[in-house]
Motif scaffolding. Structure first.
Motif, PDB file in Angstrom:
ATOM      1  N   TRP A  74       0.654  -1.218  -0.038  1.00 16.65           N
ATOM      2  CA  TRP A  74       0.156  -0.049  -0.016  1.00 16.65           C
ATOM      3  C   TRP A  74       0.802   1.049  -0.132  1.00 16.65           C
ATOM      4  O   TRP A  74       0.374   2.143  -0.399  1.00 16.65           O
ATOM      5  CB  TRP A  74      -0.991  -0.019   1.202  1.00 16.65           C
ATOM      6  CG  TRP A  74      -1.781  -1.439   1.221  1.00 16.65           C
ATOM      7  CD1 TRP A  74      -1.886  -2.493   2.027  1.00 16.65           C
ATOM      8  CD2 TRP A  74      -2.635  -1.632   0.131  1.00 16.65           C
ATOM      9  NE1 TRP A  74      -2.855  -3.274   1.382  1.00 16.65           N
ATOM     10  CE2 TRP A  74      -3.308  -2.844   0.299  1.00 16.65           C
ATOM     11  CE3 TRP A  74      -3.110  -1.107  -1.323  1.00 16.65           C
ATOM     12  CZ2 TRP A  74      -4.023  -3.470  -0.540  1.00 16.65           C
ATOM     13  CZ3 TRP A  74      -4.021  -1.570  -1.941  1.00 16.65           C
ATOM     14  CH2 TRP A  74      -4.570  -2.923  -1.669  1.00 16.65           C
ATOM     15  N   GLY A 115      -7.904   2.146   7.772  1.00 15.55           N
ATOM     16  CA  GLY A 115      -7.424   1.801   6.483  1.00 15.55           C
ATOM     17  C   GLY A 115      -8.307   2.762   5.746  1.00 15.55           C
ATOM     18  O   GLY A 115      -8.876   2.169   4.587  1.00 15.55           O
ATOM     19  N   GLY A 117      -7.305   4.552   2.882  1.00 18.82           N
ATOM     20  CA  GLY A 117      -6.613   4.573   1.693  1.00 18.82           C
ATOM     21  C   GLY A 117      -6.430   5.957   1.170  1.00 18.82           C
ATOM     22  O   GLY A 117      -5.963   6.802   1.978  1.00 18.82           O
ATOM     23  N   ARG A 120     -11.772   6.910  -0.111  1.00 26.70           N
ATOM     24  CA  ARG A 120     -13.053   6.600  -0.715  1.00 26.70           C
ATOM     25  C   ARG A 120     -14.309   6.607   0.195  1.00 26.70           C
ATOM     26  O   ARG A 120     -15.295   7.184  -0.329  1.00 26.70           O
ATOM     27  CB  ARG A 120     -12.715   5.028  -1.527  1.00 26.70           C
ATOM     28  CG  ARG A 120     -14.221   4.684  -2.141  1.00 26.70           C
ATOM     29  CD  ARG A 120     -13.845   3.483  -3.115  1.00 26.70           C
ATOM     30  NE  ARG A 120     -13.347   2.315  -2.316  1.00 26.70           N
ATOM     31  CZ  ARG A 120     -13.833   1.206  -2.647  1.00 26.70           C
ATOM     32  NH1 ARG A 120     -14.749   0.977  -3.346  1.00 26.70           N
ATOM     33  NH2 ARG A 120     -13.285  -0.006  -1.926  1.00 26.70           N
ATOM     34  N   TRP A 121     -14.088   6.219   1.368  1.00 22.11           N
ATOM     35  CA  TRP A 121     -15.447   6.268   2.109  1.00 22.11           C
ATOM     36  C   TRP A 121     -15.326   7.456   3.262  1.00 22.11           C
ATOM     37  O   TRP A 121     -16.106   8.049   3.650  1.00 22.11           O
ATOM     38  CB  TRP A 121     -15.494   5.057   2.984  1.00 22.11           C
ATOM     39  CG  TRP A 121     -15.445   3.811   2.138  1.00 22.11           C
ATOM     40  CD1 TRP A 121     -14.294   2.961   2.146  1.00 22.11           C
ATOM     41  CD2 TRP A 121     -16.322   3.514   1.146  1.00 22.11           C
ATOM     42  NE1 TRP A 121     -14.709   2.026   1.032  1.00 22.11           N
ATOM     43  CE2 TRP A 121     -15.815   2.296   0.507  1.00 22.11           C
ATOM     44  CE3 TRP A 121     -17.761   3.828   1.045  1.00 22.11           C
ATOM     45  CZ2 TRP A 121     -16.724   1.504  -0.312  1.00 22.11           C
ATOM     46  CZ3 TRP A 121     -18.553   3.251  -0.080  1.00 22.11           C
ATOM     47  CH2 TRP A 121     -17.846   2.063  -0.671  1.00 22.11           C
ATOM     48  N   ASP A 136      -3.946   4.332   9.189  1.00 21.48           N
ATOM     49  CA  ASP A 136      -3.749   3.360   8.171  1.00 21.48           C
ATOM     50  C   ASP A 136      -2.286   2.842   8.538  1.00 21.48           C
ATOM     51  O   ASP A 136      -1.337   3.719   8.997  1.00 21.48           O
ATOM     52  CB  ASP A 136      -3.606   4.339   6.708  1.00 21.48           C
ATOM     53  CG  ASP A 136      -3.945   3.324   5.711  1.00 21.48           C
ATOM     54  OD1 ASP A 136      -5.009   3.347   5.048  1.00 21.48           O
ATOM     55  OD2 ASP A 136      -2.937   2.651   5.526  1.00 21.48           O
ATOM     56  N   ILE A 137      -1.991   1.635   7.786  1.00 24.51           N
ATOM     57  CA  ILE A 137      -0.704   1.067   7.951  1.00 24.51           C
ATOM     58  C   ILE A 137       0.340   1.930   6.962  1.00 24.51           C
ATOM     59  O   ILE A 137       1.500   1.923   7.098  1.00 24.51           O
ATOM     60  CB  ILE A 137      -0.917  -0.578   7.774  1.00 24.51           C
ATOM     61  CG1 ILE A 137       0.469  -1.009   8.507  1.00 24.51           C
ATOM     62  CG2 ILE A 137      -0.764  -0.627   6.166  1.00 24.51           C
ATOM     63  CD1 ILE A 137       0.488  -2.414   8.397  1.00 24.51           C
ATOM     64  N   GLY A 162      -0.262  -1.536  12.420  1.00 24.75           N
ATOM     65  CA  GLY A 162      -0.978  -2.634  11.852  1.00 24.75           C
ATOM     66  C   GLY A 162      -1.900  -3.446  12.589  1.00 24.75           C
ATOM     67  O   GLY A 162      -2.664  -4.134  12.315  1.00 24.75           O
ATOM     68  N   PHE A 179     -13.778  -0.512   5.473  1.00 27.79           N
ATOM     69  CA  PHE A 179     -14.281  -1.393   4.303  1.00 27.79           C
ATOM     70  C   PHE A 179     -12.809  -1.790   3.460  1.00 27.79           C
ATOM     71  O   PHE A 179     -12.022  -0.990   3.191  1.00 27.79           O
ATOM     72  CB  PHE A 179     -15.139  -0.838   3.521  1.00 27.79           C
ATOM     73  CG  PHE A 179     -15.872  -1.740   2.552  1.00 27.79           C
ATOM     74  CD1 PHE A 179     -17.037  -2.326   2.917  1.00 27.79           C
ATOM     75  CD2 PHE A 179     -15.709  -1.751   1.277  1.00 27.79           C
ATOM     76  CE1 PHE A 179     -17.966  -3.078   2.297  1.00 27.79           C
ATOM     77  CE2 PHE A 179     -16.283  -2.677   0.297  1.00 27.79           C
ATOM     78  CZ  PHE A 179     -17.309  -3.327   0.613  1.00 27.79           C
ATOM     79  N   ASP A 180     -12.803  -3.114   2.912  1.00 36.76           N
ATOM     80  CA  ASP A 180     -11.839  -3.344   2.063  1.00 36.76           C
ATOM     81  C   ASP A 180     -10.419  -3.317   2.853  1.00 36.76           C
ATOM     82  O   ASP A 180      -9.422  -3.137   2.086  1.00 36.76           O
ATOM     83  CB  ASP A 180     -11.687  -2.636   0.775  1.00 36.76           C
ATOM     84  CG  ASP A 180     -12.341  -3.263  -0.433  1.00 36.76           C
ATOM     85  OD1 ASP A 180     -12.605  -4.640  -0.241  1.00 36.76           O
ATOM     86  OD2 ASP A 180     -12.478  -2.763  -1.489  1.00 36.76           O
ATOM     87  N   TYR A 193      -6.450  -6.332  16.849  1.00 38.31           N
ATOM     88  CA  TYR A 193      -7.049  -5.269  16.477  1.00 38.31           C
ATOM     89  C   TYR A 193      -8.659  -5.271  17.294  1.00 38.31           C
ATOM     90  O   TYR A 193      -9.090  -4.129  17.688  1.00 38.31           O
ATOM     91  CB  TYR A 193      -7.643  -5.064  15.012  1.00 38.31           C
ATOM     92  CG  TYR A 193      -6.854  -4.202  14.429  1.00 38.31           C
ATOM     93  CD1 TYR A 193      -6.713  -2.817  14.879  1.00 38.31           C
ATOM     94  CD2 TYR A 193      -6.179  -4.280  13.191  1.00 38.31           C
ATOM     95  CE1 TYR A 193      -5.896  -1.820  13.918  1.00 38.31           C
ATOM     96  CE2 TYR A 193      -5.429  -3.707  12.485  1.00 38.31           C
ATOM     97  CZ  TYR A 193      -5.401  -2.254  12.837  1.00 38.31           C
ATOM     98  OH  TYR A 193      -4.579  -1.193  12.277  1.00 38.31           O
TER      99      TYR A 193
HETATM  100  C1  LIG Z   1      -7.819  -2.124  -0.704  1.00 39.35           C
HETATM  101  S1  LIG Z   1      -7.282  -0.762   0.170  1.00 39.35           S
HETATM  102  C2  LIG Z   1      -8.700  -0.086   0.706  1.00 39.35           C
HETATM  103  C3  LIG Z   1      -8.749   1.379   1.053  1.00 39.35           C
HETATM  104  C4  LIG Z   1      -9.998   2.054   1.331  1.00 39.35           C
HETATM  105  N1  LIG Z   1     -10.531   1.611   2.501  1.00 39.35           N
HETATM  106  C5  LIG Z   1     -11.012   1.775   0.233  1.00 39.35           C
HETATM  107  O1  LIG Z   1     -11.883   1.162   0.456  1.00 39.35           O
HETATM  108  O2  LIG Z   1     -10.886   2.623  -0.703  1.00 39.35           O
HETATM  109  C6  LIG Z   1      -6.602  -1.369   1.743  1.00 39.35           C
HETATM  110  C7  LIG Z   1      -6.273  -0.290   2.782  1.00 39.35           C
HETATM  111  O3  LIG Z   1      -6.063  -1.034   4.062  1.00 39.35           O
HETATM  112  C8  LIG Z   1      -4.914  -0.277   4.500  1.00 39.35           C
HETATM  113  N2  LIG Z   1      -4.254  -1.625   5.623  1.00 39.35           N
HETATM  114  C9  LIG Z   1      -3.798  -2.609   5.260  1.00 39.35           C
HETATM  115  N3  LIG Z   1      -3.487  -3.363   6.295  1.00 39.35           N
HETATM  116  C10 LIG Z   1      -3.791  -2.607   7.466  1.00 39.35           C
HETATM  117  C11 LIG Z   1      -3.659  -2.555   8.878  1.00 39.35           C
HETATM  118  N4  LIG Z   1      -3.108  -3.666   9.199  1.00 39.35           N
HETATM  119  N5  LIG Z   1      -4.001  -1.734   9.526  1.00 39.35           N
HETATM  120  C12 LIG Z   1      -4.264  -0.341   8.911  1.00 39.35           C
HETATM  121  N6  LIG Z   1      -4.705  -0.194   7.636  1.00 39.35           N
HETATM  122  C13 LIG Z   1      -4.254  -1.471   6.717  1.00 39.35           C
HETATM  123  C14 LIG Z   1      -3.854  -0.091   3.460  1.00 39.35           C
HETATM  124  O4  LIG Z   1      -2.844   0.714   3.822  1.00 39.35           O
HETATM  125  C15 LIG Z   1      -4.886   0.406   2.466  1.00 39.35           C
HETATM  126  O5  LIG Z   1      -5.132   1.851   2.829  1.00 39.35           O
END
Ligand SMILES: C[S@@+](CC[C@H](N)C(=O)[O-])C[C@H]1O[C@@H](n2cnc3c(N)ncnc32)[C@H](O)[C@@H]1O
Length: 279
Positions: A74, A115, A117, A120-121, A136-137, A162, A179-180, A193
Motif C-alpha cells: 500500500w 484503513g 486508503g 473513498r469512504w 492506516d498502516i 498494523g 471497508f476493503d 485489533y
Molecule cells: C484495498 S485498500 C482500501 C482502502 C479504502 N478502505 C477503500 O476502500 O478505498 C486497503 C487499505 O488498508 C490499509 N491497511 C492494510 N493493512 C492494514 C492494517 N493492518 N492496519 C491499517 N490499515 C491497513 C492499506 O494501507 C490500504 O489503505
C-alpha cells in the motif's frame, strides 16, 4: 470463456475427446493449441493455489497478508484512481453508503476509520460525523488523506503499526468503519485489533467491519480469516456480534459481497453515561 475447473469433471475422457474433435473441426488447430495451453495451465494454477493454502495452514505462514507485506504494497500502490478501482459501479457504492454506512454512522458521531486508503469512504464519513480519525498502516495513505482533507478541521489521520490504535483514547469512539481492509489482514492481527476496538469504542458503540469469510479459498488476496473465527474472536474480545452480512439492501436492490466476504456489525455492550464511560 474462463471456466470453473470443477465443471470439467462432469465429462469423462471419451466424451471430452468427442467434444475436442468437434471443437478442432470448427476452430482449427491454432485456436485449439491455445485452448489446450489454457486448460493445462489453469489446472496447474489451481493445483498450486491449493498447495499454497495447505502449506500456509500447516506451517502457520502469513502468505501475502502479513503487516509487512500490506505496508509494502500500500506504500507503493498507484493511488491516482483514489481507490475507485474497487468500486464496481456507482450504484453499488451508493447502495453501500445508503444501505450500510448511513445506517450505522449517525450524524454527530465520533468516527474511526481503519484503513482509509485514499479516502473513498472518508469523504462520506466526514459529511456526517462530528469528528473523523483515520488510521492506516501506509504512511502514503496518511499523507494523501491529510492533503485531500486539509480543509476539514474535524478530520485527522495517523499511521498504525498494523494492529494498534495507540493514538486513540479509551471509550472515545461512537462508530468504527472499515471497508476493503480487514479482508487483507491475517487472523493474528485481527485478534489484536479487536482488543483495541473494545478499548476505544464507547459502551454501546459499534464497529462495521468488512472482512474475509472463507480463509482466502475463493481468491481475492484474502487473509486466513473465516466468518466462524471472527465470531469467536469478537466474543473473546468481550464484544457482541450483532450481525454478519453477505449482502445488503438499498431500495429494491440487493448487493452481494464477493470472494466469500462478510460485513460484521459488532457492538461494545454496556450503557454509556453522557461522557461515554461505562455505567
Ligand atoms: C484495498 S485498500 C482500501 C482502502 C479504502 N478502505 C477503500 O476502500 O478505498 C486497503 C487499505 O488498508 C490499509 N491497511 C492494510 N493493512 C492494514 C492494517 N493492518 N492496519 C491499517 N490499515 C491497513 C492499506 O494501507 C490500504 O489503505
Amino acid at each position: 470463456m474462463k471456466d470453473n475447473i470443477a465443471n470439467r469433471r462432469k465429462l469423462d475422457l471419451v466424451q471430452k475427446l468427442r467434444v475436442g474433435r468437434v471443437v478442432l473441426r470448427q476452430n482449427g488447430p491454432r485456436w485449439v493449441l491455445h485452448l489446450s495451453a489454457y486448460l493445462v495451465f489453469s489446472r496447474a494454477a489451481e493445483f498450486f493455489y491449493g498447495r499454497m493454502a495447505v502449506l500456509r495452514e500447516r506451517r502457520g505462514l502469513p502468505g501475502l497478508n502479513s503487516r509487512n507485506v500490506n505496508r509494502e504494497i500500500w506504500e507503493s500502490w498507484d493511488w491516482s484512481a483514489g481507490g475507485e478501482e474497487w468500486t464496481p459501479t456507482p450504484e453499488w457504492k451508493d447502495a453501500l453508503i445508503r444501505g450500510v454506512l448511513e445506517q450505522h454512522v449517525k450524524p454527530g458521531d465520533t468516527v474511526l476509520e481503519i484503513g482509509p486508503g485514499a479516502g473513498r469512504w472518508t469523504e462520506h464519513l466526514i459529511e456526517r460525523a462530528a469528528r473523523v480519525i483515520g488510521v492506516d498502516i501506509s504512511a502514503e495513505c496518511v499523507a494523501i488523506c491529510r492533503r485531500k482533507f486539509a480543509e476539514r478541521g474535524h478530520a485527522e489521520f495517523h499511521r498504525t503499526e498494523g494492529s494498534d490504535l495507540s493514538m486513540i483514547g479509551d471509550s472515545t469512539i461512537d462508530t468504527i468503519w472499515s471497508f476493503d481492509v480487514f479482508v487483507h489482514i491475517n487472523t493474528v492481527d485481527v485478534k489484536a485489533y479487536l482488543g483495541e476496538i473494545r478499548r476505544v469504542l464507547k459502551p454501546g458503540g459499534r464497529a462495521v467491519i468488512h472482512h474475509g469469510g472463507v480463509g482466502g479459498s475463493e481468491g481475492g488476496w484474502r487473509s486466513d480469516l473465516t466468518a466462524a473465527r471472527m465470531v469467536e474472536l469478537v466474543g473473546g474480545a468481550g464484544l457482541l456480534m450483532e450481525s454478519q452480512l453477505i449482502e445488503w439492501q438499498a431500495g429494491s436492490q440487493t448487493h452481494r459481497l464477493v470472494y466469500g466476504d462478510r460485513l460484521s456489525v459488532i457492538l461494545r455492550p454496556g450503557k454509556a453515561d453522557a461522557g461515554g464511560h461505562d455505567v
